[in-house]
Design an enzyme around this catalytic site. Structure first.
Site, mmCIF file in Angstrom:
data_model
loop_
_atom_site.group_PDB
_atom_site.id
_atom_site.type_symbol
_atom_site.label_atom_id
_atom_site.label_comp_id
_atom_site.label_asym_id
_atom_site.label_seq_id
_atom_site.Cartn_x
_atom_site.Cartn_y
_atom_site.Cartn_z
ATOM 1 N N ARG A 1 0.803 -1.224 0.000
ATOM 2 C CA ARG A 1 0.000 0.000 0.000
ATOM 3 C C ARG A 1 0.838 1.276 0.000
ATOM 4 O O ARG A 1 0.400 2.318 0.507
ATOM 5 C CB ARG A 1 -0.970 0.025 1.201
ATOM 6 C CG ARG A 1 -2.001 -1.070 1.203
ATOM 7 C CD ARG A 1 -2.927 -1.004 -0.005
ATOM 8 N NE ARG A 1 -3.906 -2.074 0.029
ATOM 9 C CZ ARG A 1 -3.713 -3.286 -0.483
ATOM 10 N NH1 ARG A 1 -2.569 -3.564 -1.103
ATOM 11 N NH2 ARG A 1 -4.639 -4.211 -0.402
ATOM 12 N N SER B 1 -11.690 0.645 2.221
ATOM 13 C CA SER B 1 -11.031 0.220 3.467
ATOM 14 C C SER B 1 -10.315 1.413 4.089
ATOM 15 O O SER B 1 -9.408 1.974 3.481
ATOM 16 C CB SER B 1 -10.029 -0.904 3.189
ATOM 17 O OG SER B 1 -10.697 -2.058 2.751
ATOM 18 N N GLU C 1 -5.818 4.783 5.554
ATOM 19 C CA GLU C 1 -5.464 4.817 4.143
ATOM 20 C C GLU C 1 -5.811 6.140 3.480
ATOM 21 O O GLU C 1 -5.018 6.650 2.680
ATOM 22 C CB GLU C 1 -6.140 3.659 3.395
ATOM 23 C CG GLU C 1 -5.528 2.307 3.681
ATOM 24 C CD GLU C 1 -5.865 1.283 2.604
ATOM 25 O OE1 GLU C 1 -5.890 1.672 1.420
ATOM 26 O OE2 GLU C 1 -6.106 0.120 2.947
#
Length: 339
Positions: A160, A236, A334
């Site tokens: 990520r 998410s 995130e």
């Protein structure tokens, strides 16, 4: 190219939250991207680059500078190489590749946002990451105002993350991403949800896999649907944390049943953030004022209808504090917060 004043940003985000941009412009070419940068600098304005708005939380005050919306389009194919404009819709590109029987991104179907955002976060889902297929990222270097091509090895891809959201954050504006994907390759069925969907010994096509991924994402409220309140989110919200094997053992010792985990580099362990939230009392459907957790996916923080950024941040902070208290793990959000 038009520069507009006081443009609301909420409609440009999947959260449907956010105040106005002092200035707003759409850039449909590399030349217009450069023009936008010159506009901001000539007026000493801060600059924010907007893609699909799917990984974004904007404050109620909005943004005091220029929001430059990357809106270039186009897909060029040369055998197994696809050159895709940063403003192209990501899911459209996945469908484009799958329809032509190219494998490598079929499990990334249904992810909202634009192509330009995929290398920034090294977007991944259901057993695939875009870094497996990216071989070049074309950028505008905001330090030199020149266009450059960065090979995959220079992008610092990890779970990520990339140089675009870590060491070189704010330095580059992605204008195009080049992918190498294989024709007639086998679809990847590595993720538990996909194995369950197809059953043992199944041999689905690429199209069947991408359709299944979209279906699973929809069931979990992770497919952006305009009229679905469970989908006013940024997907998410927390990354799956990576911890040491020793830390995992200490946590596992508190439970009779084996807790879920995934292998990570250097002998470390990746824990599902959703499991941590549930153990800390943050279940599906949890609410805190106008913010909440999706009724279908523990990791999706949602705007229940009239939430402001502060409502989402309050829920974020409560979750982080409780998980930290119970497991000595600090969750990392995130979405990008813009204020």
């Amino acid at each position: 190219m038009h520069f507009l004043e006081h443009v609301p940003l909420a409609p440009h985000t999947t959260f449907k939250i956010g105040g106005p941009a002092r200035w707003f412009a759409e850039a449909a070419s590399e030349e217009e991207m450069l023009e936008g940068v010159h506009f901001a600098r000539s007026r000493h304005l801060p600059l924010f680059i907007l893609g699909g708005g799917s990984n974004l939380l904007v404050s109620g005050e909005g943004f005091p500078g220029l929001v430059l919306h990357v809106a270039n389009r186009g897909i060029e194919q040369q055998e197994d190489t696809f050159r895709v404009a940063a403003g192209e819709d990501w899911d459209h590109f996945v469908s484009y590749a799958v329809e032509r029987n190219y494998s490598g991104i079929e499990c990334l179907a249904g992810i909202p946002g634009t192509v330009g955002g995929t290398p920034v976060q090294n977007v991944g889902a259901y057993g695939q990451e875009v870094s497996e297929t990216i071989f070049n990222v074309r950028v505008l270097n905001l330090n030199t105002l020149g266009f450059e091509d960065l090979q995959s090895a220079a992008c610092g891809f990890a779970y990520r993350q990339s140089i675009f959201n870590t060491t070189e954050r704010g330095r580059y504006l992605v204008t195009r991403v080049d992918y190498k994907i294989a024709r007639n390759g086998e679809p990847r069925i590595a993720y538990a949800d996909l194995k369950k969907h197809f059953g043992e010994n199944a041999a689905p096509t690429l199209a069947e896999v991408s359709t299944a991924v979209r279906s699973i994402r929809h069931q979990k409220g992770m497919l952006i649907m305009p009229d679905d309140p469970d989908c006013r989110s940024a997907g998410s919200f927390f990354k799956n944390p990576i911890i040491s094997a020793e830390h995992y053992a200490r946590i596992a010792g508190r439970y009779e049943k084996e807790i879920p985990r995934y292998p990570a580099p250097s002998g470390q362990v990746k824990l599902p953030a959703a499991w941590l939230l549930e153990q800390a009392g943050f279940h599906k459907g949890y609410t805190l004022g106008e913010a909440g957790i999706s009724s279908r996916h523990t990791l999706a923080l949602i705007n229940r209808g009239h939430a402001e950024a502060d409502d989402i941040l309050a829920l974020r902070d409560r979750i982080i504090a409780e998980v930290q208290n119970r497991f000595q793990i600090r969750l990392e959000p995130e979405p990008v917060y813009v204020s």
